[in-house]
Design a protein around this motif. Structure first.
Motif, PDB file in Angstrom:
ATOM      1  N   VAL A   1       3.811  13.096  -5.140  1.00 45.76           N
ATOM      2  CA  VAL A   1       4.043  11.770  -5.721  1.00 45.76           C
ATOM      3  C   VAL A   1       3.960  10.701  -4.638  1.00 45.76           C
ATOM      4  O   VAL A   1       3.832  10.998  -3.455  1.00 45.76           O
ATOM      5  CB  VAL A   1       5.432  11.679  -6.407  1.00 45.76           C
ATOM      6  CG1 VAL A   1       5.482  12.531  -7.655  1.00 45.76           C
ATOM      7  CG2 VAL A   1       6.535  12.071  -5.441  1.00 45.76           C
ATOM      8  N   ALA A   2       4.086   9.444  -5.061  1.00 50.24           N
ATOM      9  CA  ALA A   2       4.124   8.320  -4.127  1.00 50.24           C
ATOM     10  C   ALA A   2       5.317   8.464  -3.184  1.00 50.24           C
ATOM     11  O   ALA A   2       6.428   8.767  -3.611  1.00 50.24           O
ATOM     12  CB  ALA A   2       4.213   7.006  -4.896  1.00 50.24           C
ATOM     13  N   SER A   3       5.074   8.264  -1.899  1.00 52.02           N
ATOM     14  CA  SER A   3       6.067   8.596  -0.880  1.00 52.02           C
ATOM     15  C   SER A   3       7.339   7.756  -0.973  1.00 52.02           C
ATOM     16  O   SER A   3       8.424   8.242  -0.629  1.00 52.02           O
ATOM     17  CB  SER A   3       5.453   8.441   0.511  1.00 52.02           C
ATOM     18  OG  SER A   3       5.066   7.089   0.743  1.00 52.02           O
TER      19      SER A   3
ATOM     20  N   GLU B   1       0.856  -1.183   0.000  1.00 56.94           N
ATOM     21  CA  GLU B   1       0.000   0.000   0.000  1.00 56.94           C
ATOM     22  C   GLU B   1       0.895   1.237   0.000  1.00 56.94           C
ATOM     23  O   GLU B   1       1.917   1.278   0.685  1.00 56.94           O
ATOM     24  CB  GLU B   1      -0.909   0.015   1.229  1.00 56.94           C
ATOM     25  CG  GLU B   1      -2.068  -0.955   1.174  1.00 56.94           C
ATOM     26  CD  GLU B   1      -3.103  -0.550   0.142  1.00 56.94           C
ATOM     27  OE1 GLU B   1      -3.440   0.648   0.063  1.00 56.94           O
ATOM     28  OE2 GLU B   1      -3.569  -1.439  -0.601  1.00 56.94           O
ATOM     29  N   GLU B   2       0.506   2.221  -0.757  1.00 61.04           N
ATOM     30  CA  GLU B   2       1.313   3.432  -0.899  1.00 61.04           C
ATOM     31  C   GLU B   2       0.461   4.667  -0.626  1.00 61.04           C
ATOM     32  O   GLU B   2      -0.757   4.656  -0.816  1.00 61.04           O
ATOM     33  CB  GLU B   2       1.903   3.479  -2.308  1.00 61.04           C
ATOM     34  CG  GLU B   2       2.725   4.704  -2.639  1.00 61.04           C
ATOM     35  CD  GLU B   2       3.994   4.831  -1.810  1.00 61.04           C
ATOM     36  OE1 GLU B   2       3.859   4.997  -0.587  1.00 61.04           O
ATOM     37  OE2 GLU B   2       5.093   4.803  -2.389  1.00 61.04           O
ATOM     38  N   ARG B   3       1.114   5.722  -0.148  1.00 60.57           N
ATOM     39  CA  ARG B   3       0.434   6.993   0.083  1.00 60.57           C
ATOM     40  C   ARG B   3       1.180   8.097  -0.654  1.00 60.57           C
ATOM     41  O   ARG B   3       2.323   7.913  -1.083  1.00 60.57           O
ATOM     42  CB  ARG B   3       0.387   7.302   1.586  1.00 60.57           C
ATOM     43  CG  ARG B   3       1.761   7.404   2.221  1.00 60.57           C
ATOM     44  CD  ARG B   3       1.696   7.695   3.707  1.00 60.57           C
ATOM     45  NE  ARG B   3       3.023   7.707   4.297  1.00 60.57           N
ATOM     46  CZ  ARG B   3       3.855   8.734   4.262  1.00 60.57           C
ATOM     47  NH1 ARG B   3       3.501   9.855   3.648  1.00 60.57           N
ATOM     48  NH2 ARG B   3       5.046   8.667   4.837  1.00 60.57           N
ATOM     49  N   TYR B   4       0.549   9.239  -0.751  1.00 62.66           N
ATOM     50  CA  TYR B   4       1.158  10.379  -1.430  1.00 62.66           C
ATOM     51  C   TYR B   4       1.862  11.296  -0.428  1.00 62.66           C
ATOM     52  O   TYR B   4       1.495  11.381   0.745  1.00 62.66           O
ATOM     53  CB  TYR B   4       0.109  11.174  -2.198  1.00 62.66           C
ATOM     54  CG  TYR B   4      -0.261  10.536  -3.515  1.00 62.66           C
ATOM     55  CD1 TYR B   4       0.474  10.790  -4.661  1.00 62.66           C
ATOM     56  CD2 TYR B   4      -1.352   9.667  -3.607  1.00 62.66           C
ATOM     57  CE1 TYR B   4       0.144  10.196  -5.871  1.00 62.66           C
ATOM     58  CE2 TYR B   4      -1.689   9.071  -4.808  1.00 62.66           C
ATOM     59  CZ  TYR B   4      -0.934   9.347  -5.936  1.00 62.66           C
ATOM     60  OH  TYR B   4      -1.263   8.748  -7.124  1.00 62.66           O
ATOM     61  N   ALA B   5       2.881  11.989  -0.918  1.00 64.66           N
ATOM     62  CA  ALA B   5       3.602  12.994  -0.133  1.00 64.66           C
ATOM     63  C   ALA B   5       4.017  14.120  -1.077  1.00 64.66           C
ATOM     64  O   ALA B   5       4.022  13.965  -2.300  1.00 64.66           O
ATOM     65  CB  ALA B   5       4.824  12.380   0.543  1.00 64.66           C
ATOM     66  N   CYS B   6       4.359  15.253  -0.499  1.00 64.43           N
ATOM     67  CA  CYS B   6       4.758  16.427  -1.275  1.00 64.43           C
ATOM     68  C   CYS B   6       6.240  16.703  -1.063  1.00 64.43           C
ATOM     69  O   CYS B   6       6.741  16.652   0.075  1.00 64.43           O
ATOM     70  CB  CYS B   6       3.958  17.661  -0.856  1.00 64.43           C
ATOM     71  SG  CYS B   6       2.194  17.525  -1.179  1.00 64.43           S
TER      72      CYS B   6
END
Length: 304
Positions: free
Chosen positions: A248-250, A171-176
């Protein structure tokens, strides 16, 4: 006895041709895929129509479309071919002695996550296994798997065709990613700042609406895309020393230069997503491919 006689009429090659015809919905493309002549495939289609008592493919304008009966056959046909392939396959796959080339498709983000550990494992445990890596949009990668041009596709595929199967990897999350000096003393990126500043977009043509845009649409907001890129490698250098924001993806942000860049959470909810391996269900009996699938999964687990 009647059932036995019906079985005698079935040529396994006909089922292979049927699978190609239903996948391509085009006689010429199916012939090219199978390395057969167009008349041979047309003749096989006539035999299949007689055998199954259904037109299977009917003309619609300049092309062909599958009949309802043909659509019902797609999934069980792929499963049947996979079982036959498993039946005829060697009893065991020995990675230490095998000579095989696998064709994988993934983005450069996927390559950064998957390949380092996988290649080290192959050089150690399966030195005769070679890899060919290609890059494409989500739709392009799935089409390549459907056509048999690719063995495995690694990526984010919210919807898979019925003929494809998948194994979740993580599982992946987004980050800036932002320039450290541009963020401010409090180190917080709020929504007004996010919307006011220009952004870098990582997207290949044909990849569909980015998840970030869908999340902003829920808020009835939009962002300005100042730079659009098809690949990841140069993105951090673009962010450094500017007011740009990259969302993008963290996992792709683990090796950034923390002296000049900083990773912060998005100031709004973007749903997480699952990164998967996708393959054609007709390959379910391929022991070598199943082994590779498992090694990729094991490598991801160890890396996390």
């Amino acid at each position: 006895m009647h059932q036995v006689n019906d079985l005698r009429r079935i040529d396994l090659n006909l089922l292979v041709i049927l699978e190609a015809l239903l996948s391509e919905q085009h006689v010429t493309r199916a012939a090219e895929r199978l390395h057969l002549s167009q008349p041979a495939v047309s003749h096989a289609l006539a035999r299949l129509r007689d055998l199954l008592g259904d037109p299977l493919l009917v003309r619609a304008g300049a092309g062909l479309i599958a009949t309802p009966r043909a659509l019902e056959l797609i999934a069980p046909l792929a499963e049947a071919l996979a079982q036959v392939q498993a039946l005829l396959a060697p009893n065991a796959f020995d990675p230490g002695t095998a000579k095989r080339t696998f064709r994988l498709a993934m983005s450069d983000y996927g390559a950064a996550i998957v390949l380092p550990g996988l290649i080290r494992a192959l050089r150690r445990d399966a030195p005769g296994i070679d890899l060919q890596i290609s890059h494409g949009s989500r739709e392009g990668m799935l089409d390549a798997v459907l056509n048999g041009d690719i063995d495995l596709a690694a990526g984010v595929f919210p919807e898979l065709p019925n003929e494809l199967r998948s194994t979740p990897l993580f599982e992946e999350r987004y980050a800036c990613l932002v320039d450290r000096e541009s963020l401010g003393a409090d180190g917080v990126l709020d929504l007004p700042t996010y919307l006011a500043r220009p952004h870098v977009l990582l997207e290949m043509r044909g990849s569909g609406p980015p998840e970030i845009e869908r999340a902003l649409t829920v808020l009835r907001e939009r962002r300005r895309i100042a730079v659009s890129l098809p690949h990841w490698s140069v993105a951090p250098e673009i962010i450094s020393g500017t007011d740009l924001i990259l969302t993008v993806a963290s996992r792709g942000l683990r090796d950034i230069d923390e002296r000049t860049l900083v990773v912060v959470p998005p100031p709004f909810h973007i749903p997480s997503f699952t990164f998967v391996l996708a393959w054609h269900m007709r390959r379910g009996g391929d022991q070598a491919l199943n082994w590779l699938n498992g090694r990729i999964g094991e490598g991801i687990v160890r890396k996390t």
